[in-house]
Design a protein around this motif. Structure first.
Motif, mmCIF file in Angstrom:
data_model
loop_
_atom_site.group_PDB
_atom_site.id
_atom_site.type_symbol
_atom_site.label_atom_id
_atom_site.label_comp_id
_atom_site.label_asym_id
_atom_site.label_seq_id
_atom_site.Cartn_x
_atom_site.Cartn_y
_atom_site.Cartn_z
ATOM 1 N N LYS A 58 8.847 6.154 7.824
ATOM 2 C CA LYS A 58 8.368 6.819 9.038
ATOM 3 C C LYS A 58 8.040 8.284 8.761
ATOM 4 N N ARG A 59 8.898 8.945 7.997
ATOM 5 C CA ARG A 59 8.674 10.354 7.665
ATOM 6 C C ARG A 59 7.401 10.537 6.833
ATOM 7 N N ILE A 60 7.184 9.648 5.884
ATOM 8 C CA ILE A 60 6.004 9.726 5.019
ATOM 9 C C ILE A 60 4.730 9.463 5.819
ATOM 10 N N LEU A 61 4.748 8.447 6.669
ATOM 11 C CA LEU A 61 3.563 8.139 7.484
ATOM 12 C C LEU A 61 3.239 9.272 8.443
ATOM 13 N N ASP A 62 4.263 9.800 9.120
ATOM 14 C CA ASP A 62 4.037 10.899 10.056
ATOM 15 C C ASP A 62 3.516 12.136 9.328
ATOM 16 N N SER A 110 4.059 8.797 -3.751
ATOM 17 C CA SER A 110 4.278 9.111 -5.164
ATOM 18 C C SER A 110 5.337 10.187 -5.331
ATOM 19 N N SER A 111 5.264 11.229 -4.505
ATOM 20 C CA SER A 111 6.238 12.311 -4.584
ATOM 21 C C SER A 111 7.644 11.805 -4.260
ATOM 22 N N ARG A 116 13.242 11.086 -6.017
ATOM 23 C CA ARG A 116 14.493 10.339 -5.875
ATOM 24 C C ARG A 116 15.595 11.236 -5.314
ATOM 25 N N ALA A 117 15.297 11.903 -4.219
ATOM 26 C CA ALA A 117 16.176 12.959 -3.713
ATOM 27 C C ALA A 117 17.331 12.434 -2.870
ATOM 28 N N GLY A 280 -2.272 12.608 -6.159
ATOM 29 C CA GLY A 280 -2.622 11.206 -6.108
ATOM 30 C C GLY A 280 -3.177 10.655 -7.408
ATOM 31 N N HIS A 281 -3.253 11.489 -8.477
ATOM 32 C CA HIS A 281 -3.792 11.017 -9.748
ATOM 33 C C HIS A 281 -2.630 10.496 -10.583
ATOM 34 N N LYS A 282 -2.338 9.220 -10.434
ATOM 35 C CA LYS A 282 -1.132 8.689 -11.052
ATOM 36 C C LYS A 282 -1.385 8.081 -12.418
ATOM 37 N N VAL A 283 -2.632 8.063 -12.859
ATOM 38 C CA VAL A 283 -2.931 7.473 -14.153
ATOM 39 C C VAL A 283 -3.239 8.595 -15.121
ATOM 40 N N GLY A 284 -2.410 8.769 -16.120
ATOM 41 C CA GLY A 284 -2.625 9.855 -17.064
ATOM 42 C C GLY A 284 -2.001 9.559 -18.398
ATOM 43 N N ARG A 285 -1.914 10.546 -19.256
ATOM 44 C CA ARG A 285 -1.332 10.384 -20.577
ATOM 45 C C ARG A 285 0.180 10.347 -20.470
#
Length: 302
Positions: A58-62, A110-111, A116-117, A280-285
């Motif tokens: 809910k927090r992420i969507l809002d 992603s954040s 993992r807080a 949002g760029h989750k594909v990288g080295r």
């Protein structure tokens, strides 16, 4: 003794016009944008983990809605524990929803998954369907109409499940109806561009839908796992779509390695060394995948 007043002027008896406060069967439907999100593998989590995941979702969507300039307080909602089904206000800007909202939602998921807080943290992977059409919002137990049913069918469909399984590093999978794709995505402007979507056929509970899949940061256009769901008259087929310049960041191939076994579900911590989770760029080295609490193995994809 009270005198008899004679016959009463009761419309229910005399056949006259009766004032009925009940909702008429012909209530006018409202043309609404519908967004239905569901957390993957929710039932495998403990009670505490489910409570934590619900609050986080809910927090992420809002937060994503507010960052995109949309007002989540104006959204009608139905809650299902592992998901939230929203009917957006009349006149919602669909382009803003598909562009800014989806980008912010992917970044916030992603954040959350990286930081993992929370003590009862578990990874949230979200399947989300977007549709638009006339529905009745005054039903006794929920919204009614065939358009009200469609988002749930798309959200739980085999094609989006297959795409999420093929891209285990993805945090968000989006499937949109043909109405959303043809009337908004294909017409532009804004992101994501039409060539980032994969046309699929969804057959669910005697219904047959054409829909379009999008996984932010990942290329679904050439994904062989989706071949079984191609419509007979698929119109978005391109042999060289994988090399498009419009894919943000290098897209993995359809044969990209899966994480080691035993680290799915809540025991997953994804660290994207070369990507930008906030953007949002989750594909990288140097993409590393570590098992939670010491479980699983270590996998480097370079």
């Amino acid at each position: 003794m009270v005198a008899d007043a004679g016959p009463q002027n009761d419309d229910r008896i005399t056949g006259g016009h009766m004032s009925d406060t009940r909702v008429p069967d012909h209530a006018v439907p409202e043309y609404r944008v519908l967004v239905d999100g569901d957390v993957e593998d929710y039932s495998t989590r403990t009670d505490t983990e489910q409570r934590t995941a619900q609050a986080a979702l809910k927090r992420i969507l809002d937060g994503a809605a507010m960052a995109a300039g949309l007002n989540p307080r104006a959204w009608l909602r139905q809650y299902s524990g592992d998901g939230i089904y929203s009917a957006l206000p009349l006149g919602t800007d669909v382009t803003r929803l598909m562009d800014a909202f989806v980008r912010h939602l992917d970044a916030r998921l992603s954040s959350y998954n990286r930081l993992r807080a929370e003590p009862a943290w578990t990874r949230i992977r979200l399947r989300m369907a977007v549709h638009i059409g006339p529905i009745r919002v005054d039903g006794a137990t929920g919204w009614t109409g065939r358009h009200a049913v469609q988002p749930g069918r798309l959200r739980d469909s085999a094609p989006i499940r297959a795409a999420m399984a093929a891209f285990p590093y993805a945090d968000l999978g989006v499937i949109v109806s043909s109405e959303i794709y043809n009337d908004y995505i294909a017409q532009g402007p804004g992101e994501p561009r039409p060539n980032l979507f994969r046309q699929v056929r969804v057959i669910a509970k005697k219904q047959d839908y054409t829909a379009y899949l999008y996984v932010p940061g990942f290329d679904v256009t050439g994904l062989r796992a989706l071949a079984a769901y191609d419509p007979p008259d698929r119109t978005d087929r391109t042999d060289d779509a994988r090399g498009t310049d419009n894919v943000r960041g290098p897209a993995p191939t359809a044969d990209a390695p899966l994480p080691p076994s035993g680290i799915h579900g809540r025991n997953v911590n994804v660290a994207y060394g070369g990507g930008d989770a906030i953007g949002g760029h989750k594909v990288g080295r140097d993409l590393n995948l570590h098992g939670d609490r010491g479980h699983g193995g270590h996998h480097d994809a370079r």
